[in-house]
Write a protein that holds these residues in place. Sequence first.
Motif, PDB file in Angstrom:
ATOM      1  N   GLN A 205      -0.703  -0.999  21.211  1.00 42.42           N
ATOM      2  CA  GLN A 205      -1.618  -0.157  21.969  1.00 42.42           C
ATOM      3  C   GLN A 205      -2.217  -0.934  23.149  1.00 42.42           C
ATOM      4  O   GLN A 205      -2.633  -2.080  22.990  1.00 42.42           O
ATOM      5  CB  GLN A 205      -2.755   0.354  21.085  1.00 42.42           C
ATOM      6  N   VAL A 206      -2.276  -0.277  24.295  1.00 34.14           N
ATOM      7  CA  VAL A 206      -2.851  -0.922  25.470  1.00 34.14           C
ATOM      8  C   VAL A 206      -4.212  -0.333  25.830  1.00 34.14           C
ATOM      9  O   VAL A 206      -4.939  -0.902  26.641  1.00 34.14           O
ATOM     10  CB  VAL A 206      -1.909  -0.812  26.692  1.00 34.14           C
ATOM     11  N   ILE A 207      -4.559   0.823  25.252  1.00 32.46           N
ATOM     12  CA  ILE A 207      -5.883   1.381  25.508  1.00 32.46           C
ATOM     13  C   ILE A 207      -6.831   0.936  24.406  1.00 32.46           C
ATOM     14  O   ILE A 207      -6.413   0.648  23.288  1.00 32.46           O
ATOM     15  CB  ILE A 207      -5.854   2.926  25.577  1.00 32.46           C
ATOM     16  N   THR A 208      -8.085   0.819  24.732  1.00 32.09           N
ATOM     17  CA  THR A 208      -9.065   0.372  23.746  1.00 32.09           C
ATOM     18  C   THR A 208     -10.396   1.074  23.976  1.00 32.09           C
ATOM     19  O   THR A 208     -10.765   1.382  25.104  1.00 32.09           O
ATOM     20  CB  THR A 208      -9.272  -1.151  23.813  1.00 32.09           C
ATOM     21  N   MET A 209     -11.095   1.324  22.877  1.00 28.89           N
ATOM     22  CA  MET A 209     -12.438   1.871  22.951  1.00 28.89           C
ATOM     23  C   MET A 209     -13.487   0.779  22.807  1.00 28.89           C
ATOM     24  O   MET A 209     -14.662   0.998  23.083  1.00 28.89           O
ATOM     25  CB  MET A 209     -12.632   2.906  21.839  1.00 28.89           C
ATOM     26  N   THR A 210     -13.073  -0.408  22.384  1.00 23.24           N
ATOM     27  CA  THR A 210     -14.042  -1.420  21.981  1.00 23.24           C
ATOM     28  C   THR A 210     -14.981  -1.819  23.113  1.00 23.24           C
ATOM     29  O   THR A 210     -16.136  -2.166  22.866  1.00 23.24           O
ATOM     30  CB  THR A 210     -13.332  -2.669  21.439  1.00 23.24           C
ATOM     31  N   ASP A 211     -14.513  -1.772  24.376  1.00 26.68           N
ATOM     32  CA  ASP A 211     -15.376  -2.173  25.481  1.00 26.68           C
ATOM     33  C   ASP A 211     -16.403  -1.101  25.835  1.00 26.68           C
ATOM     34  O   ASP A 211     -17.344  -1.365  26.587  1.00 26.68           O
ATOM     35  CB  ASP A 211     -14.541  -2.533  26.712  1.00 26.68           C
ATOM     36  N   ARG A 212     -16.246   0.111  25.306  1.00 20.66           N
ATOM     37  CA  ARG A 212     -17.183   1.188  25.619  1.00 20.66           C
ATOM     38  C   ARG A 212     -17.854   1.752  24.362  1.00 20.66           C
ATOM     39  O   ARG A 212     -18.565   2.751  24.434  1.00 20.66           O
ATOM     40  CB  ARG A 212     -16.450   2.329  26.340  1.00 20.66           C
ATOM     41  N   ALA A 213     -17.604   1.114  23.239  1.00 22.74           N
ATOM     42  CA  ALA A 213     -18.127   1.649  21.984  1.00 22.74           C
ATOM     43  C   ALA A 213     -19.649   1.688  21.966  1.00 22.74           C
ATOM     44  O   ALA A 213     -20.241   2.503  21.253  1.00 22.74           O
ATOM     45  CB  ALA A 213     -17.605   0.822  20.808  1.00 22.74           C
ATOM     46  N   TYR A 214     -20.293   0.830  22.753  1.00 23.68           N
ATOM     47  CA  TYR A 214     -21.757   0.840  22.771  1.00 23.68           C
ATOM     48  C   TYR A 214     -22.313   2.183  23.248  1.00 23.68           C
ATOM     49  O   TYR A 214     -23.458   2.529  22.956  1.00 23.68           O
ATOM     50  CB  TYR A 214     -22.282  -0.280  23.673  1.00 23.68           C
ATOM     51  N   LEU A 215     -21.504   2.972  23.947  1.00 22.28           N
ATOM     52  CA  LEU A 215     -21.959   4.273  24.437  1.00 22.28           C
ATOM     53  C   LEU A 215     -22.137   5.274  23.297  1.00 22.28           C
ATOM     54  O   LEU A 215     -22.751   6.319  23.486  1.00 22.28           O
ATOM     55  CB  LEU A 215     -20.981   4.823  25.465  1.00 22.28           C
ATOM     56  N   THR A 216     -21.586   4.957  22.128  1.00 25.47           N
ATOM     57  CA  THR A 216     -21.755   5.857  20.981  1.00 25.47           C
ATOM     58  C   THR A 216     -23.100   5.633  20.279  1.00 25.47           C
ATOM     59  O   THR A 216     -23.407   6.320  19.303  1.00 25.47           O
ATOM     60  CB  THR A 216     -20.630   5.659  19.944  1.00 25.47           C
TER      61      THR A 216
END
Length: 313
Positions: A205-216
Amino acid sequence: MQVEHVTIHGHRRAYVRTGSGPALLLLHGLGCDHTTWDPVIESLARRYTVIAPDLLGHGESDKPRADYSVGGYANGMRDLLSVLGIDRVTVVGHSLGGGVAMQFAYQFPERTERLVLVAPGGFGPEVTPLIRAVTSPGFHQVVGLLTMRGVKRLSTGGLRMLSRLPVTQVRDLGEVADVFDTFADSRSRAAIRHVVRAVVDWKGQVITMTDRAYLTEHMPICIIWGADDMVIPVRHAETAREVAPGARIEVVPNAGHFPHKDHPQRFVKLLNDFVRSTAPSAYDVEAWRETLRSGGDPSLKSAEAGERPIRAV
């Protein structure tokens, strides 16, 4: 349930709409369509207005040469909901649909009440080699040969037989056979190849949510995973726990990559309990701006912004 169609930006899109109550948007995974939710949709419709679309390139929706990125899919879901007159939803996404759901919540927080991710992509590079193979040169031609009538019957039949064995490693092969069936259509093969190339390369996988997870932080989020998932490993749920500590994590025993199909009643109960026990997120543009500026670091938020959280109502 009757499949309806609407044309948006010149492309015909298929969807199912049923039930009444708060809106629930169900997003399927790679190579699937709205029917992946068949085991749960009738039960969910007793409490919710359920919208289950076929993503572009899947099912009865058109399969054009188009933008198949997760951002493009999120835009398409916003436009579909707008046409249907639905302003805010709880978004439920499975696998690829989980990535789309996360992107939808990131792009359109003002339209997202809650986020439910089912064995989602975006929490680590690992993914089954079967998906990575779609990016290989010659995939289109080789699969075209393998899906010729006689050959396809043998290959999908073999996969379905293996899926019935009492072995966790082959649990999801029946679903793989269903996806493989769709590859008989050259337009579907081309669309799936575009989708996979947007999210996966030969390393994973090349997409990730980890860099934006703080928005949750200000949005209710539930993550449901099958304990025996062989497509996207369940250990990614631990990564989700680390980067989104406020998330509710549910690991379903004796379930694979499709927990909503392996244990539909359990899945519906988890979803109902989550919705019932959480208030929908309410968007505050100033608080969202401060959260973006701080990157999730509380020490970087202004005192004024600290007094204006994204409220739950």
